[in-house]
Write a protein that holds these residues in place. Structure first.
Motif, PDB file in Angstrom:
ATOM      1  N   THR A   1      22.267  19.231  -8.230  1.00  0.00           N
ATOM      2  CA  THR A   1      22.037  17.884  -7.692  1.00  0.00           C
ATOM      3  C   THR A   1      22.758  16.863  -8.562  1.00  0.00           C
ATOM      4  N   SER A   2      23.247  15.798  -7.914  1.00  0.00           N
ATOM      5  CA  SER A   2      24.014  14.797  -8.668  1.00  0.00           C
ATOM      6  C   SER A   2      23.128  14.009  -9.634  1.00  0.00           C
ATOM      7  N   PHE A   3      21.802  14.006  -9.422  1.00  0.00           N
ATOM      8  CA  PHE A   3      20.870  13.369 -10.371  1.00  0.00           C
ATOM      9  C   PHE A   3      20.728  14.202 -11.647  1.00  0.00           C
ATOM     10  N   GLN A   4      21.106  15.469 -11.544  1.00  0.00           N
ATOM     11  CA  GLN A   4      20.978  16.436 -12.653  1.00  0.00           C
ATOM     12  C   GLN A   4      19.549  16.566 -13.148  1.00  0.00           C
ATOM     13  N   VAL A   5      18.611  16.549 -12.208  1.00  0.00           N
ATOM     14  CA  VAL A   5      17.216  16.837 -12.535  1.00  0.00           C
ATOM     15  C   VAL A   5      16.694  17.811 -11.479  1.00  0.00           C
ATOM     16  N   GLY A   6      15.561  18.410 -11.776  1.00  0.00           N
ATOM     17  CA  GLY A   6      14.917  19.268 -10.775  1.00  0.00           C
ATOM     18  C   GLY A   6      14.634  20.656 -11.305  1.00  0.00           C
ATOM     19  N   GLY A   7      13.418  21.134 -11.024  1.00  0.00           N
ATOM     20  CA  GLY A   7      12.991  22.463 -11.458  1.00  0.00           C
ATOM     21  C   GLY A   7      13.619  23.558 -10.608  1.00  0.00           C
ATOM     22  N   PRO A   8      13.178  24.811 -10.838  1.00  0.00           N
ATOM     23  CA  PRO A   8      13.830  25.961 -10.202  1.00  0.00           C
ATOM     24  C   PRO A   8      13.474  26.165  -8.740  1.00  0.00           C
ATOM     25  N   ALA A   9      14.464  26.644  -7.986  1.00  0.00           N
ATOM     26  CA  ALA A   9      14.205  27.145  -6.633  1.00  0.00           C
ATOM     27  C   ALA A   9      13.869  28.626  -6.785  1.00  0.00           C
ATOM     28  N   ASP A  10      12.886  29.105  -6.026  1.00  0.00           N
ATOM     29  CA  ASP A  10      12.506  30.523  -6.135  1.00  0.00           C
ATOM     30  C   ASP A  10      13.716  31.420  -5.946  1.00  0.00           C
ATOM     31  N   ILE A  11      14.487  31.105  -4.898  1.00  0.00           N
ATOM     32  CA  ILE A  11      15.695  31.908  -4.652  1.00  0.00           C
ATOM     33  C   ILE A  11      16.796  30.982  -4.147  1.00  0.00           C
ATOM     34  N   PHE A  12      17.994  31.184  -4.683  1.00  0.00           N
ATOM     35  CA  PHE A  12      19.127  30.307  -4.375  1.00  0.00           C
ATOM     36  C   PHE A  12      20.219  31.169  -3.752  1.00  0.00           C
ATOM     37  N   LEU A  13      20.656  30.772  -2.557  1.00  0.00           N
ATOM     38  CA  LEU A  13      21.612  31.587  -1.801  1.00  0.00           C
ATOM     39  C   LEU A  13      22.851  30.762  -1.484  1.00  0.00           C
ATOM     40  N   GLU A  14      24.003  31.390  -1.586  1.00  0.00           N
ATOM     41  CA  GLU A  14      25.258  30.691  -1.296  1.00  0.00           C
ATOM     42  C   GLU A  14      26.072  31.557  -0.341  1.00  0.00           C
ATOM     43  N   PRO A  15      25.727  31.530   0.960  1.00  0.00           N
ATOM     44  CA  PRO A  15      26.407  32.432   1.898  1.00  0.00           C
ATOM     45  C   PRO A  15      27.915  32.238   1.889  1.00  0.00           C
ATOM     46  N   GLU A  16      28.610  33.364   2.105  1.00  0.00           N
ATOM     47  CA  GLU A  16      30.080  33.378   2.053  1.00  0.00           C
ATOM     48  C   GLU A  16      30.699  32.873   3.342  1.00  0.00           C
ATOM     49  N   ASN A  17      29.955  32.982   4.446  1.00  0.00           N
ATOM     50  CA  ASN A  17      30.513  32.594   5.739  1.00  0.00           C
ATOM     51  C   ASN A  17      29.372  32.224   6.692  1.00  0.00           C
ATOM     52  N   GLU A  18      29.768  31.728   7.872  1.00  0.00           N
ATOM     53  CA  GLU A  18      28.763  31.259   8.844  1.00  0.00           C
ATOM     54  C   GLU A  18      27.825  32.364   9.302  1.00  0.00           C
ATOM     55  N   GLU A  19      28.362  33.573   9.429  1.00  0.00           N
ATOM     56  CA  GLU A  19      27.523  34.686   9.908  1.00  0.00           C
ATOM     57  C   GLU A  19      26.397  34.935   8.906  1.00  0.00           C
ATOM     58  N   GLU A  20      26.770  34.926   7.629  1.00  0.00           N
ATOM     59  CA  GLU A  20      25.739  35.152   6.604  1.00  0.00           C
ATOM     60  C   GLU A  20      24.749  33.987   6.583  1.00  0.00           C
ATOM     61  N   PHE A  21      25.267  32.773   6.728  1.00  0.00           N
ATOM     62  CA  PHE A  21      24.399  31.591   6.761  1.00  0.00           C
ATOM     63  C   PHE A  21      23.369  31.743   7.894  1.00  0.00           C
ATOM     64  N   ALA A  22      23.869  32.092   9.095  1.00  0.00           N
ATOM     65  CA  ALA A  22      22.973  32.226  10.254  1.00  0.00           C
ATOM     66  C   ALA A  22      21.959  33.345  10.034  1.00  0.00           C
ATOM     67  N   ARG A  23      22.422  34.424   9.404  1.00  0.00           N
ATOM     68  CA  ARG A  23      21.519  35.560   9.150  1.00  0.00           C
ATOM     69  C   ARG A  23      20.395  35.132   8.199  1.00  0.00           C
ATOM     70  N   LEU A  24      20.731  34.417   7.148  1.00  0.00           N
ATOM     71  CA  LEU A  24      19.733  34.019   6.148  1.00  0.00           C
ATOM     72  C   LEU A  24      18.745  33.008   6.744  1.00  0.00           C
ATOM     73  N   VAL A  25      19.285  32.044   7.513  1.00  0.00           N
ATOM     74  CA  VAL A  25      18.391  31.067   8.164  1.00  0.00           C
ATOM     75  C   VAL A  25      17.462  31.811   9.132  1.00  0.00           C
ATOM     76  N   GLY A  26      18.020  32.779   9.864  1.00  0.00           N
ATOM     77  CA  GLY A  26      17.231  33.552  10.828  1.00  0.00           C
ATOM     78  C   GLY A  26      16.083  34.285  10.150  1.00  0.00           C
ATOM     79  N   ILE A  27      16.350  34.873   8.998  1.00  0.00           N
ATOM     80  CA  ILE A  27      15.288  35.595   8.274  1.00  0.00           C
ATOM     81  C   ILE A  27      14.191  34.610   7.843  1.00  0.00           C
ATOM     82  N   CYS A  28      14.610  33.459   7.340  1.00  0.00           N
ATOM     83  CA  CYS A  28      13.618  32.450   6.907  1.00  0.00           C
ATOM     84  C   CYS A  28      12.747  32.033   8.098  1.00  0.00           C
ATOM     85  N   LEU A  29      13.378  31.819   9.249  1.00  0.00           N
ATOM     86  CA  LEU A  29      12.609  31.388  10.428  1.00  0.00           C
ATOM     87  C   LEU A  29      11.668  32.520  10.877  1.00  0.00           C
TER      88      LEU A  29
END
Ligand SMILES: Cc1cc2nc3c(=O)[nH]c(=O)nc-3n(C[C@H](O)[C@H](O)[C@H](O)COP(=O)(O)OP(=O)(O)OC[C@H]3O[C@@H](n4cnc5c(N)ncnc54)[C@H](O)[C@@H]3O)c2cc1C
Length: 303
Positions: free
Chosen positions: A24-52
């Motif tokens: 974050t540009s504020f450079q503050v904030g505690g940890p996210a349980d899990i941080f994901l950086e999908p490589e492409n749209e398919e992976e993004f959609a897959r990860l969002v789908g699992i969360c939903l």
């Protein structure tokens, strides 16, 4: 089974307990349980789908330049769009992806001799964050140039939404009304002279550097513009310019910015914001709503 097991298995990579102050540009904030950086749209959609499907709380992160994460962090998955990029130009139209920076998008338009995006060259966000926020500066807003947006919707479908259905208004869009996520957008520009476009970007960015405390971490304008007022003037008139709480401070240079003047916590920033809101309400009867989005939890609540 660990709550995040399916995400871990589906992701090309993940990080557990990732400090959000690094994103974050504020450079503050505690940890996210899990941080994901999908490589492409398919992976993004897959990860969002699992969360939903699995009711996992998740947050889609662009460049983190309009976001304050509380000190206890975020209990859920943060899905960052940074790797979803690629700018294509076809005639006067640019196709941009969620993670393309507005700066790179404006630079690509300039190089192609296309005018209309100069206003965005100094906004430190991604195309996805910029469209969701209808980011704007000086003489332009995203709504002036966006022709359509391709989104992943709440049913896992990819649909194209034309600009007229995006409900754009001051720092607002349809993406704040519905849980839908921008994948790419078509941006319609006009032919222009590359040198004049560059000169305009340089001028706007010079004005930005003169007026804004860019030398400190912040999330830009802290407050939305209340109707009929200027947020910075209200902060100034209520006596808060330069006021500090811990490491958080109202900028001496621009009262509309709360900055991280050094080792601020999210609690410092939120306390200062709350003090300003209370004083402005008392003195002028005006409600100051934050433009900055706040997520996460306080440390004491962490289980
Ligand atoms: C120094 C500074 C100057 C700034 N100047 C300006 C300015 O002049 N004008 C202005 O409008 N703003 C300004 N900002 C604020 C900020 O840069 C903008 O709001 C920007 O558009 C946020 O983009 P981001 O990628 O950083 O979004 P983030 O902060 O990552 O996220 C903002 C919101 O967008 C959502 N989001 C992100 N990506 C997507 C996606 N793909 N689909 C759906 N939702 C998504 C997030 O979930 C969140 O709700 C400034 C900030 C700073 C630090």
């Amino acid at each position: 089974m660990n709550k995040y097991e399916s995400l871990k298995q589906a992701a090309s990579a993940y990080r557990a307990d990732e400090p959000m102050k690094n994103h974050t540009s504020f450079q503050v904030g505690g940890p996210a349980d899990i941080f994901l950086e999908p490589e492409n749209e398919e992976e993004f959609a897959r990860l969002v789908g699992i969360c939903l499907d699995e009711n996992i709380p998740f947050y889609v992160l662009g460049n983190g330049s309009n976001l304050l994460v509380r000190d206890g962090g975020y209990r859920g998955a943060v899905i960052c769009t940074k790797k979803l990029h690629g700018i294509d130009i076809d005639g006067n139209t640019l196709t941009v992806h969620a993670g393309d920076s507005l700066k790179d998008t404006a630079a690509a338009a300039q190089a192609a001799g296309l005018t209309g995006l100069e206003f965005a060259s100094g906004i430190p966000g991604s195309a996805g964050g910029g469209i969701r926020m209808n980011a704007g500066a000086y003489d332009g807003e995203m709504k002036d140039v966006v022709e359509s947006v391709r989104v992943l919707d709440e049913n896992g479908q990819i649909v194209e939404i034309p600009a007229e259905d995006l409900n754009f208004s001051y720092r607002h869009s349809l993406l704040q009304e519905r849980p839908i996520w921008m994948l790419s957008a078509r941006v319609a520009l006009a032919p222009g002279d590359p040198e004049s476009i560059q000169a305009k970007m340089d001028d706007l960015n010079g004005r930005r550097a003169d007026k804004q405390p860019l030398e400190y971490p912040s999330a830009g304008s802290t407050f939305r513009r209340p109707q009929g007022y200027f947020a910075g003037k209200l902060v100034q008139d209520s006596g808060f310019q330069g006021v500090r709480v811990g490491g958080a401070q109202v900028s001496e240079k621009h009262a509309g910015f709360v900055i991280n003047a050094g080792d601020a916590t999210a609690t410092d920033i939120l306390t200062l914001i709350g003090n300003i809101q209370a004083q402005v309400k008392k003195q002028f009867g005006v409600d100051m709503r934050t433009e900055v989005i706040v997520i996460g939890e306080d440390p004491a609540q962490k289980s």
